[in-house]
Design an enzyme around this catalytic site. Structure first.
Site, short mmCIF file in Angstrom:
data_model
loop_
_atom_site.label_atom_id
_atom_site.label_comp_id
_atom_site.label_asym_id
_atom_site.label_seq_id
_atom_site.Cartn_x
_atom_site.Cartn_y
_atom_site.Cartn_z
NE ARG A 104 -2.34 0.99 3.97
CZ ARG A 104 -2.93 1.40 4.77
NH1 ARG A 104 -4.34 1.09 4.98
NH2 ARG A 104 -2.53 1.92 5.99
CB THR A 108 -1.61 7.23 -3.56
OG1 THR A 108 -0.93 5.91 -3.53
CG2 THR A 108 -0.55 8.07 -4.03
CG ASP A 200 2.84 -2.40 9.06
OD1 ASP A 200 3.15 -1.43 8.43
OD2 ASP A 200 3.46 -3.46 8.49
CG ASP A 203 6.84 -2.77 9.86
OD1 ASP A 203 7.25 -3.19 8.84
OD2 ASP A 203 6.48 -1.69 9.67
C1 PRP Z 1 -0.95 -4.36 4.58
C2 PRP Z 1 -1.69 -5.51 4.90
C3 PRP Z 1 -2.64 -5.61 3.70
C4 PRP Z 1 -2.75 -3.98 3.55
C5 PRP Z 1 -4.15 -3.57 4.01
O1 PRP Z 1 0.19 -4.67 3.80
O2 PRP Z 1 -1.01 -6.78 5.00
O3 PRP Z 1 -2.03 -6.14 2.61
O4 PRP Z 1 -1.71 -3.49 4.22
O5 PRP Z 1 -4.53 -2.30 3.70
P1 PRP Z 1 -5.40 -1.91 2.81
O6 PRP Z 1 -6.72 -2.63 2.97
O7 PRP Z 1 -5.60 -0.51 3.17
O8 PRP Z 1 -5.03 -2.25 1.59
P2 PRP Z 1 1.35 -3.40 3.46
O9 PRP Z 1 0.86 -2.71 2.31
O10 PRP Z 1 1.68 -3.04 4.79
O11 PRP Z 1 2.48 -4.26 2.72
P3 PRP Z 1 3.58 -5.47 3.54
O12 PRP Z 1 2.52 -6.68 3.95
O13 PRP Z 1 4.47 -5.73 2.72
O14 PRP Z 1 3.74 -5.00 4.95
N1 URA Z 2 -1.92 -2.74 7.32
C1 URA Z 2 -1.52 -3.17 8.28
O1 URA Z 2 -0.61 -3.88 8.49
N2 URA Z 2 -2.24 -2.66 9.75
C2 URA Z 2 -3.34 -1.68 9.55
O2 URA Z 2 -3.72 -1.48 10.32
C3 URA Z 2 -3.59 -1.42 8.23
C4 URA Z 2 -2.99 -1.62 7.11
#
Ligand code: PRP
Ligand code: URA
Length: 209
Positions: A104, A108, A200, A203
């Protein structure tokens, strides 16, 4: 319109509490996500069709049941979805795994795809898209759109924690996709993090920041 199922099994609720806790470290967090994913897989497969077979026990013939119908596929959304794969595979070892990489964009909030590799027969499989978090729903909606473009027809979405906004988004974009979650939280904050959520997920799973 898609249905939304909240898994309120006490073991799932118990473990999600410790997943949320900011004092839970990376190792324990990873173990708990794995365990909850397995418990959710147990629930999500509850209505899988069975067919009758006959086996010979050491005593006599027995009419028994085995799984029938479509084969399963798992599609974790990288990175955080990976944390749920092994727990599910322990119960359903024959499932094939496709991967879709999306993050994400922090500015944006739009999902950006960087990877996709699916089993060649995804059109014939029941697919479970997995991601711990359904926040705005942008990532899940985009992942589902992409795998439909690649031929997927039969899709479920399984997440640990969802915001109402994310559920709404997926239901609007993909009315054919049922949603399975362990908890529906209150809202999103100004950075579109789920409140109270767990922070997160990527993380916390991988110890990055
Ligand atoms: C997190 C999570 C989802 C997304 C959710 O991933 O694992 O994929 O955010 O958010 P949304 O519903 O608003 O799209 P992230 O983009 O942090 O990537 P990562 O798993 O690589 O840390
Ligand atoms: N992605 C995450 O990992 N946590 C949140 O709360 C939202 C998006």
């Amino acid at each position: 319109m898609s249905n939304v199922y909240v898994f309120d099994h006490p073991l799932i609720q118990h473990k999600v509490t410790y997943i949320r806790d900011k004092n839970t470290g990376t190792k324990e967090f990873r173990e708990l996500v794995d365990e909850v994913a397995a418990l959710m897989a147990y629930e999500i497969t509850r209505d899988m069709p069975l067919q009758e077979v006959t086996v010979e026990t050491p005593v006599s013939e027995a009419k028994c049941k085995v799984l029938a119908g479509k084969k399963l596929g798992l599609v974790p959304i990288l990175r955080a979805g990976l944390g749920m794969v092994d727990g599910i595979l322990r119960l359903i070892p024959a499932a094939k795994v496709g991967h879709i990489g999306l993050y994400r964009d922090p500015e944006t909030l739009e999902p950006v795809q960087y990877y996709a590799k699916m089993p060649s027969d995804i059109g014939e499989r029941e697919l479970i898209v997995i991601d711990p978090m359904l926040a705005t729903g942008g990532s899940a909606a985009e992942a589902i759109r992409r795998i439909k473009d690649m031929g997927a027809k039969n899709i479920k979405l399984m997440c640990l924690i969802a915001a109402p906004e994310g559920i709404e988004r997926v239901r609007q974009d993909h009315g054919d996709v049922d949603i399975y979650v362990a908890a529906v939280d209150e809202k999103l904050d100004e950075n579109s993090y789920i409140v109270p959520g767990l922070g997160d997920a990527g993380d916390r799973l991988y110890g990055t920041r």
